[in-house]
Scaffold this active site. Structure first.
Site, PDB file in Angstrom:
ATOM      1  N   SER A 229      31.887  43.849  43.038  1.00 35.94           N
ATOM      2  CA  SER A 229      32.944  44.426  43.859  1.00 35.94           C
ATOM      3  C   SER A 229      32.543  45.828  44.319  1.00 35.94           C
ATOM      4  O   SER A 229      31.511  45.994  44.964  1.00 35.94           O
ATOM      5  CB  SER A 229      34.265  44.423  43.083  1.00 35.94           C
ATOM      6  OG  SER A 229      35.350  44.741  43.922  1.00 35.94           O
ATOM      7  N   GLU A 352      38.317  34.834  46.820  1.00 40.63           N
ATOM      8  CA  GLU A 352      38.309  36.234  46.383  1.00 40.63           C
ATOM      9  C   GLU A 352      39.702  36.867  46.445  1.00 40.63           C
ATOM     10  O   GLU A 352      40.177  37.483  45.498  1.00 40.63           O
ATOM     11  CB  GLU A 352      37.363  37.050  47.278  1.00 40.63           C
ATOM     12  CG  GLU A 352      35.897  36.659  47.200  1.00 40.63           C
ATOM     13  CD  GLU A 352      35.149  37.368  46.096  1.00 40.63           C
ATOM     14  OE1 GLU A 352      35.793  38.039  45.271  1.00 40.63           O
ATOM     15  OE2 GLU A 352      33.913  37.250  46.058  1.00 40.63           O
ATOM     16  N   HIS A 451      38.545  36.632  42.783  1.00 38.58           N
ATOM     17  CA  HIS A 451      37.723  37.821  42.575  1.00 38.58           C
ATOM     18  C   HIS A 451      37.644  38.136  41.085  1.00 38.58           C
ATOM     19  O   HIS A 451      38.641  38.036  40.360  1.00 38.58           O
ATOM     20  CB  HIS A 451      38.383  38.980  43.330  1.00 38.58           C
ATOM     21  CG  HIS A 451      37.556  40.215  43.467  1.00 38.58           C
ATOM     22  ND1 HIS A 451      36.360  40.237  44.137  1.00 38.58           N
ATOM     23  CD2 HIS A 451      37.764  41.489  43.032  1.00 38.58           C
ATOM     24  CE1 HIS A 451      35.863  41.470  44.124  1.00 38.58           C
ATOM     25  NE2 HIS A 451      36.700  42.244  43.452  1.00 38.58           N
TER      26      HIS A 451
END
Length: 543
Positions: A229, A352, A451
């Site tokens: 990320s 995500e 995610h």
């Protein structure tokens, strides 16, 4: 290469192999030292930075809370990282240093749980090292940069422990802290100086690793920089560094990099900083430097409210194109200059955006008109066509489902594929691409392959994630099998620059004629042009 079903293998537990034979010898420019005994409870190393006393945990030698830059306090708040003054004698490195100041809520959120725990302090620029043994063996090195939306996380979190990689891969693993939120990402343009203080921290940490890791049994010429990320975004940004002497890293692992972020210009960033000053009632930077960090963190909540936009992932603090530390979008830094020679493993999770939107009641009530308006930002007058395509791909899809798939593609999947496409076109260093497709049954399945879900599989350390709600209900057999396969692939890439190993199908690079992407699921399979339909939807002129 076409996807051959006969090559698909049902995942099973497998032993992670160490891989390449180890090199030995004393690193050039570093005096030989007596290796601490494996049973020594207080191992000591003499590194160029100074003498350190570590601890032995689980058969590994660990050094915690090692300073790599001067504390960014007082006059050094909102200034680039400065060299640490050093220490005399033997410094104790048996306990983690404080995490960077950040918002904290007991118990965390309903997806990840906590992602950063007290103690917090501005004096946070430390790193941690795990090594099988601090000797003269030149082991591959993994440096991990945590994510957290630029506002949370720590290199000392148990979920990011270097233990499994060090033990299973015979690697030296380093995790770092860096400045977060307003302390790391506000920009003031003071006296023509740059911003991105977070980036100056990370560069200082990488230089420390390059210059000191040989003392811990690592090879400074074989460093892999990995992150997820915001941490993966950092990895891309660091690819443009032009260090004096040997390169800072050789390989890069980018897990869910948000390369779709529009990085603000200096003018745009100054406007955001002005908003922060207004929230706190501070007249200028000098006054802001006098405020306690706790007050700065408290203003973050109001920054969320003032900077948030419907249908976009909330990021109150962002990097800046300051023309000093960062002059191009990080994705471009991986295509030319030093970044063009870095081997890359890159991928995303299939859903995500479900991490941030699936459990939000406001978005659950989204209407088609709202989502169409958001889709126009991406597709212009083709928004209705795109909405229909996303809707048809998920029978029974609600407007919020269309929205989440759109955000996932905008922020993560499409820009990641664009990087893979451009790397393939250059024919120099095509990437290894993956997509994590295993959904979690947590929260009634609404999170899907969200995610962060790949993280415990990559580290193969589910015992450290007991407080993470999004792992609830995963089948242990499938969970452990996929974790074993992924963990071994990451180790293989770090050691050899190639993620292939015996317990998985052949994984080829992402070339223009095949566009191979490894789908990581209950059955792992190498699939050609996995997201081809969506790639062409977003770029109609693409082949």
């Amino acid at each position: 290469m076409t996807d051959d079903p006969s090559r698909r293998k049902v995942l099973k537990n497998s032993t992670v192999l160490a891989g390449a034979a180890l090199l030995s010898g004393v690193p050039a420019g570093h005096a030989a030292q007596a290796a601490p005994r494996a049973d020594d409870p207080s191992p000591v190393v003499d590194a160029p930075a100074g003498r350190l006393r570590g601890v032995v945990e689980g058969g590994l030698t660990v050094f915690k809370g090692v300073p790599y830059a001067a504390p960014p306090v007082g006059a050094l708040r909102w200034r680039p990282a400065q060299p640490h003054p050093g220490w005399s004698g033997t410094r104790d490195a048996g306990a983690f240093g404080p995490s960077a100041p950040q918002l904290y809520r007991e118990g965390g959120d309903q997806v990840l749980g906590t992602h950063g725990s007290p103690p917090f302090d501005e004096d946070c620029l430390t790193l941690n090292v795990w090594t099988p043994q601090a000797d003269s063996t030149k082991r591959p090195v993994m440096v991990w940069i945590h994510g957290g939306g630029f506002i949370s996380g720590s290199g000392s979190l148990p979920i990011y422990s270097g233990e499994t990689f060090a033990r299973d891969g015979d690697l030296v693993v380093v995790t770092i802290n860096y400045r977060l939120g307003p302390l790391g990402y506000l920009y003031f343009g003071e006296d023509g100086a740059g911003g991105n203080f977070w980036l100056t921290d990370q560069l200082a940490a990488l230089r420390w690793v390059r210059d000191n890791v040989a003392a811990f049994g690592g090879d400074p010429d074989n460093i892999t920089l990995a992150g997820q990320s915001g941490g993966a975004f950092s990895v891309a940004a660091l690819a443009g560094a032009r260090p004096q002497g040997r390169p800072l890293f050789r390989r890069a692992i980018l897990q869910s990099p948000p390369l779709g972020l529009q990085v603000p210009t200096r003018t745009e960033s100054l406007q955001r900083s002005a908003t922060f000053l207004e929230i706190l009632g501070a007249k200028d930077l000098a006054q802001l430097r006098t405020l306690p960090w706790q007050q700065l963190m408290g203003a973050t909540i109001e920054m969320f409210k003032r900077t948030g936009r419907w249908g976009y992932w909330s990021t109150p603090f962002l990097p800046v194109l300051d023309e000093v530390t960062l002059d191009r979008h990080p994705s471009d830094l991986l295509l030319s200059g030093p970044g063009a020679d870095i081997d890359i493993l890159i991928g995303c999770t299939r859903e995500e955006a479900n991490f941030a939107f699936a459990l939000d009641p406001t978005y659950a009530a989204a209407t088609k008109d709202q989502v169409l308006a958001r889709a126009r930002d991406t597709f212009g007058n083709r928004a209705a066509e795109a909405y229909s395509a996303y809707e048809e791909a998920r029978p029974g899809a609600r407007p919020v489902d269309v929205l989440m798939d759109l955000i996932s593609d905008d922020l993560f999947r499409m820009p990641g594929l664009a990087l893979a496409e451009r790397r393939a076109a250059a024919r120099k260093h095509p990437v290894w691409a993956y997509q994590f497709d295993l959904p979690t049954p947590a929260h009634g399945g609404r999170l899907a392959a969200a995610h962060c879900l790949e993280l415990p599989f990559v580290f193969d350390n589910f015992d450290k994630w007991s407080g993470a709600p999004f792992l609830t209900g995963l089948d242990p057999r499938i969970r452990e099998g996929l974790a074993s396969t992924m963990h071994a692939a990451w180790i293989s890439f770090i050691r050899n620059g190639d993620p292939n190993h015996q317990a998985m199908p052949n994984w080829q690079r992402y070339e223009r004629d095949s566009r191979t992407t490894m789908s990581l699921d209950t059955v792992t399979a190498a699939t050609n042009d996995l997201a081809g339909y969506w790639r062409r939807l977003h770029r109609p002129t693409a082949s």
